[in-house]
Design an enzyme around this catalytic site. Structure first.
Site, PDB file in Angstrom:
ATOM      1  N   ASN A  57     -24.182   3.227   0.918  1.00  0.00           N
ATOM      2  CA  ASN A  57     -24.708   2.817   2.224  1.00  0.00           C
ATOM      3  C   ASN A  57     -24.064   1.544   2.775  1.00  0.00           C
ATOM      4  O   ASN A  57     -23.887   1.423   3.982  1.00  0.00           O
ATOM      5  CB  ASN A  57     -26.237   2.692   2.178  1.00  0.00           C
ATOM      6  CG  ASN A  57     -26.708   1.660   1.195  1.00  0.00           C
ATOM      7  OD1 ASN A  57     -26.249   1.609   0.068  1.00  0.00           O
ATOM      8  ND2 ASN A  57     -27.620   0.815   1.625  1.00  0.00           N
TER       9      ASN A  57
ATOM     10  N   GLU B 112     -30.788  -2.631  -8.685  1.00  0.00           N
ATOM     11  CA  GLU B 112     -31.293  -2.774  -7.313  1.00  0.00           C
ATOM     12  C   GLU B 112     -31.556  -1.357  -6.823  1.00  0.00           C
ATOM     13  O   GLU B 112     -30.617  -0.581  -6.627  1.00  0.00           O
ATOM     14  CB  GLU B 112     -30.268  -3.488  -6.442  1.00  0.00           C
ATOM     15  CG  GLU B 112     -30.099  -4.945  -6.842  1.00  0.00           C
ATOM     16  CD  GLU B 112     -29.107  -5.708  -5.981  1.00  0.00           C
ATOM     17  OE1 GLU B 112     -28.611  -5.156  -4.979  1.00  0.00           O
ATOM     18  OE2 GLU B 112     -28.828  -6.861  -6.324  1.00  0.00           O
TER      19      GLU B 112
ATOM     20  N   CYS C 267     -31.410  -0.300   2.095  1.00  0.00           N
ATOM     21  CA  CYS C 267     -32.532  -0.297   1.152  1.00  0.00           C
ATOM     22  C   CYS C 267     -33.640  -1.238   1.608  1.00  0.00           C
ATOM     23  O   CYS C 267     -34.797  -1.041   1.294  1.00  0.00           O
ATOM     24  CB  CYS C 267     -32.037  -0.709  -0.224  1.00  0.00           C
ATOM     25  SG  CYS C 267     -31.270  -2.326  -0.202  1.00  0.00           S
TER      26      CYS C 267
ATOM     27  N   GLU D 217     -30.417 -11.051  -8.995  1.00  0.00           N
ATOM     28  CA  GLU D 217     -29.050 -11.557  -8.900  1.00  0.00           C
ATOM     29  C   GLU D 217     -28.986 -12.506  -7.708  1.00  0.00           C
ATOM     30  O   GLU D 217     -29.801 -12.439  -6.803  1.00  0.00           O
ATOM     31  CB  GLU D 217     -28.058 -10.395  -8.765  1.00  0.00           C
ATOM     32  CG  GLU D 217     -28.067  -9.479  -9.990  1.00  0.00           C
ATOM     33  CD  GLU D 217     -26.835  -8.590 -10.108  1.00  0.00           C
ATOM     34  OE1 GLU D 217     -25.782  -8.966  -9.582  1.00  0.00           O
ATOM     35  OE2 GLU D 217     -26.948  -7.527 -10.741  1.00  0.00           O
TER      36      GLU D 217
END
Ligand code: NAD
Ligand code: 6OD
Length: 508
Positions: free
Chosen positions: A177, A276, A310, A489
């Site tokens: 994406n 993630e 996301c 992160e």
């Protein structure tokens, strides 16, 4: 501009792409041990905006993964493993500068692979590539080490300190994406910490990882430090990478379900993971918000990148006094989006990544209607001009009137759509926002400062934005709660995953 090795005046049309095939060999090869290498099997790379064939991707398997991991291991034992931090930092700055110098090529490559507008690539996604290397180069220069002086019975004492060392070979598995942003977000810290990497880009978006290989080679990153193997996930390059015994840790961005499969593979060798994953993020709009700013913010968070972010907002909760006005204003914004070819002037809305993904999103559009939604706008496929008719186009869509149990309110769709529901009380909206298996992000719109802090602190997510969205200092921790991820992160937080701490105690 350069289009995979050929000079062209602008992004080619579908017909030009076909013609260019006669003169250009558009191949996305693996990059292993500093060399571009081929595989026997290949598969097509198509442009989502018009389904034009862009090139052929070499499909890696167990042999290519093994060669890449072995090259990475050799690099760790070679000059890369012995390189000083300042030299490494210098190299990462060179990588960033070369990305900036070849910025237009990265923009073109990403536009072709994702079909998303030039403006999105130029302003939101590609600049992060260079930034991701520079930020972590700066972080690693300034990492303190922990040390204590110990008293010993003989009075001589001891020095006990912690030393950070690279983990070794990191498997980097990426989605489609925002391919370059998300890949470099992992490469920056992985390389700054002194690891070597094997990247498995998404099968949908091979181009920028391949282009980055040229950059790595040209600025002098030693062979084996950055390796790319193209291919698919299950029973292909992705899975083989996760199962390789010499991969020390795996960083992955993608679907929660894929994360489960990767975690099972990682468990076999007790490998660390950083994940993630998906989201079903809430937007919360209070009646005291700056109305125009809230509409603009929710519009971006629901429809940017055709909703394939996301962190995007698929559930919107609006305080009742402004509910009707909000729905009408967001409808007007959605209908004003301008779908078109990625580099056509004025394009503000791109296609979905593939026909397959469009089928999935359309199945949710149908399900929403079956479950009794009011379709405020959209719900189908737009009429596109002939040259774009084969693209994966879909209408931005807004629903109201569904219960919280509806599939489109509970499941991540990853398309340009949202459900809007009214609320009456602060405690009610907190409960609604938290009633999900996911926990990635929230965006809150209010001018009441106390409420902003109160609600932000109560939402169970990795990141909350107030009166903004997708705005972040890269030194802060990023990640998801619940099923949206494992680990954080960003800045020094990345060191927890990309390095291992050794405890050394020296008797004086
Ligand atoms: P995906 O999980 O289908 O694929 C991601 C990558 O994993 C691809 O490279 C794929 O080939 C590989 N893969 C698939 N199965 C595998 C397996 N069994 N073993 C090893 N590798 C495997 O995800 P996607 O469709 O590419 O991306 C969309 C998803 O990513 C959405 O769910 C979105 O929410 C999530 N995402 C999350 C974040 C975040 O920061 N939390 C960011 C971007 C995207
Ligand atoms: O900004 C980032 O670093 C990040 N990981 C963004 C994720 C975007 C998801 O589509």
């Amino acid at each position: 501009m350069r289009f995979y090795g050929c000079w062209v005046r602008s992004l080619p049309s579908r017909e030009q792409v076909l013609a260019l095939h006669m003169v250009c060999i558009m191949e996305y090869k693996h990059f292993i041990d500093g060399e571009f290498v081929t595989s026997h099997n290949r598969f097509e790379n198509r442009r989502p905006s018009d389904n034009a064939l862009l090139g052929m991707i070499h499909e890696g398997g167990a042999a290519e993964i093994d060669a890449a991991v072995r090259a990475a291991k050799r690099a760790m034992n070679g000059p890369w493993g012995k390189m000083t931090v300042s030299k490494r930092v210098e190299l990462l700055y060179k990588v960033a500068d070369e990305i900036t110098r070849r910025f237009d090529e990265f923009v073109e490559a990403e536009m072709n692979d994702t079909g998303q507008p030039r403006s999105v690539q130029e302003h939101a996604f590609i600049p992060r590539g260079a930034a991701n290397f520079k930020v972590f180069a700066d972080v690693i220069k300034n990492v303190p080490t922990e040390s204590f002086e110990l008293e010993t019975p003989d009075g001589a004492g001891a020095l006990n300190y912690a030393k950070r060392v690279p983990k070794g070979v990191i498997g980097v598995i990426c989605p489609w994406n925002a391919p370059f942003l998300l890949m470099t977000w992992k490469l920056g810290p992985a390389l700054a910490c002194g690891n070597a990497v094997v990247v498995k880009p998404s099968e949908e978006t091979p181009a920028t990882a391949t282009l980055l290989a040229e950059v790595m080679r040209d600025v002098g990153v030693p062979a084996g430090v950055y390796n790319v193997v193209h291919g698919f996930g299950p029973d292909s390059a992705g899975e083989f990478l996760t199962r390789h015994p010499d991969v020390s840790a795996i960083t992955f961005t993608g679907e929660t379900r894929t994360g489960t499969a990767i975690m099972q593979a990682a468990a076999l060798g007790m490998r660390d993971v950083s994940f993630e994953l998906g989201g079903k993020n809430a937007g919360i709009v209070f009646a005291d918000c700056d109305f125009d700013a809230a509409i603009e913010g929710i519009m971006r968070s629901a429809f940017l990148n055709c909703g394939q972010v996301c962190l995007g907002t698929e559930r919107v909760y609006v305080e009742r006094p402004i509910f009707d006005r909000f729905v009408q204003a967001l409808k007007a914004k959605a209908e004003a989006l301008n779908p078109g070819a990625p580099d056509a002037p004025g394009t503000t809305f791109g296609p979905l990544i593939s026909q397959e993904h469009r089928e999935k999103v359309l199945s949710y559009y149908a399900k929403a209607v079956e479950e009794g939604a009011t379709v405020v706008t959209g719900g189908g496929v737009p009429q596109m001009p002939d040259e774009l008719a084969q693209g994966a186009w879909i209408q931005p869509t807004i629903w109201t009137g569904l219960p919280e149990s509806a599939a489109v309110v509970r499941e991540e769709i990853f398309g340009p759509c949202c459900h809007i529901r009214p609320f009456d009380r602060e405690d009610e909206v907190i409960e609604l926002a938290n009633d999900t298996d996911y926990g990635l992000s929230t965006t809150i719109w209010t001018t009441n400062l106390s409420r902003a802090h109160r609600v932000a602190g109560a939402i169970e997510v990795g990141i909350t934005w107030v009166n903004s969205w997708f705005l972040r200092d890269l030194r802060t921790p990023f990640g998801g709660s619940k099923q949206s991820g494992i680990g954080r992160e960003g800045g020094v937080h990345s060191l927890e995953f990309y390095t291992e701490l050794r405890n050394i105690c020296i008797k004086l």
